[in-house]
Design an enzyme around this catalytic site. Structure first.
Site, PDB file in Angstrom:
ATOM      1  N   TYR A 166       0.830  -1.201   0.000  1.00 19.83           N
ATOM      2  CA  TYR A 166       0.000   0.000   0.000  1.00 19.83           C
ATOM      3  C   TYR A 166       0.868   1.255   0.000  1.00 19.83           C
ATOM      4  O   TYR A 166       0.651   2.192  -0.772  1.00 19.83           O
ATOM      5  CB  TYR A 166      -0.912  -0.037   1.226  1.00 19.83           C
ATOM      6  CG  TYR A 166      -1.834   1.148   1.385  1.00 19.83           C
ATOM      7  CD1 TYR A 166      -2.965   1.283   0.590  1.00 19.83           C
ATOM      8  CD2 TYR A 166      -1.584   2.127   2.343  1.00 19.83           C
ATOM      9  CE1 TYR A 166      -3.822   2.358   0.746  1.00 19.83           C
ATOM     10  CE2 TYR A 166      -2.427   3.198   2.516  1.00 19.83           C
ATOM     11  CZ  TYR A 166      -3.552   3.318   1.709  1.00 19.83           C
ATOM     12  OH  TYR A 166      -4.390   4.398   1.880  1.00 19.83           O
ATOM     13  N   LYS A 170       1.251   4.032  -2.958  1.00 20.04           N
ATOM     14  CA  LYS A 170       0.839   5.404  -2.690  1.00 20.04           C
ATOM     15  C   LYS A 170       1.958   6.407  -2.953  1.00 20.04           C
ATOM     16  O   LYS A 170       1.706   7.550  -3.340  1.00 20.04           O
ATOM     17  CB  LYS A 170       0.328   5.528  -1.256  1.00 20.04           C
ATOM     18  CG  LYS A 170      -1.055   4.906  -1.055  1.00 20.04           C
ATOM     19  CD  LYS A 170      -2.065   5.430  -2.061  1.00 20.04           C
ATOM     20  CE  LYS A 170      -3.493   5.029  -1.753  1.00 20.04           C
ATOM     21  NZ  LYS A 170      -4.439   5.504  -2.802  1.00 20.04           N
TER      22      LYS A 170
END
Length: 301
Positions: A166, A170
């Site tokens: 993640y 990002k």
């Protein structure tokens, strides 16, 4: 004060079936935009799919007098990205604003994360933003106008435990913004990125109810709407937003120190002796491109 409006504009919001995406869709529609509500309808971990989430938001918008259509494609493939934008073009004739909001979570510590976990999370967050942006960019370039808002995370920007995929995705989204903003400047296509914290299915089991109550998704929408508006002239910026708090964050570069030149060898001991200056952020500043970083090398030329 003049109201910011989106009359005659077409807005595509990915992951708009719930949470922050749903708040965006309603906010844009409430100010005159025609909205494409994209949502695969899968679970938080990326499995499954259904039409109910997107259909519900579209029906809510129409009941409030707005104009919206649903799309159920995955953002994580080129075909899906093109299909989402084609839905907007075939229904409404154009795309003016894209909000890349779709996301999934599979939080695991580094040694417990599988290749499947990594691929799924990175494909949705990073590849997904690329696939939809690429398709939208073509239309925006033709029309000479566009506003693109990407979604990063404080986890990626500042660090967190158990979110390797993640966080990597990002931070990748920030790199994508830099590219899109640079290439889009000549076509009046602006691209910015937000790092939101809000109550959603992504956070509903990691924060206590009393905290989630203060993190309403509706508190994020005003910043996104401003960045998506014709009035906004900023591009290639990152913003934090949560519970009514808004601030800018940036990747900065400090002047550092030039220890030598091509005429001699620099030693590790010289690096050690200059460590305080090398690590100092005094006079650090955001840069608009890698070329801007060359200014710090001028003593060598």
């Amino acid at each position: 004060m003049d109201e910011i409006r989106f009359d005659d504009q077409v807005v595509v919001v990915t992951g708009a079936g719930s949470g922050i995406g749903r708040a965006y869709a309603h906010a844009f529609a409430g100010r005159g935009a025609r909205v494409v509500v994209n949502d695969l309808g899968g679970s938080r971990d990326g499995t499954g799919g259904a039409h109910g989430a997107a259909d519900t938001v579209v029906e809510e918008i129409r009941q409030n007098g707005g104009d919206a259509v649903a799309n159920y494609d995955s953002v994580a493939t080129m075909e899906g990205g093109e299909s989402i934008i084609r839905r907007a073009e075939e229904t409404f004739g154009r795309v003016d604003v894209l909000v890349n909001n779709a996301g999934v979570l599979r939080d695991k510590s580094l040694l417990k994360m599988t290749e499947e976990d990594w691929d799924l999370v990175v494909n949705v967050h990073l590849k997904g933003a690329f696939c939809v942006t690429r398709a939208a960019f073509a239309l925006m370039k033709k029309n000479g106008y566009g506003r693109i808002i990407n979604t990063t995370s404080g986890s990626g920007l500042y660090g967190n435990f158990g979110q390797a995929a993640y966080m990597s995705a990002k931070m990748g989204v920030v790199g994508l913004m830099n590219s899109v903003a640079t290439e889009g400047a000549r076509y009046n296509i602006l691209c910015n990125t937000i790092a939101p914290v809000a109550a959603s299915r992504m956070t509903d089991d990691v924060m206590p109810p009393e905290v989630l109550e203060k993190l309403k998704p509706e508190f994020i929408a005003p910043l996104v709407l401003y960045l998506a508006s014709k009035e906004n002239k900023e591009t290639q910026m990152i913003f934090n937003c949560a519970a009514g708090w808004f601030s800018r964050t940036a990747v900065c570069c400090a002047p550092g120190i030039c220890l030598g030149d091509a005429a001699r060898t620099i030693t590790p001991e010289e690096v050690r002796e200059s460590w305080e200056t090398i690590t100092s952020l005094e006079d650090a500043t955001p840069l608009n491109s890698v070329v801007d970083s060359f200014q710090f090398l001028t003593p060598l030329f």
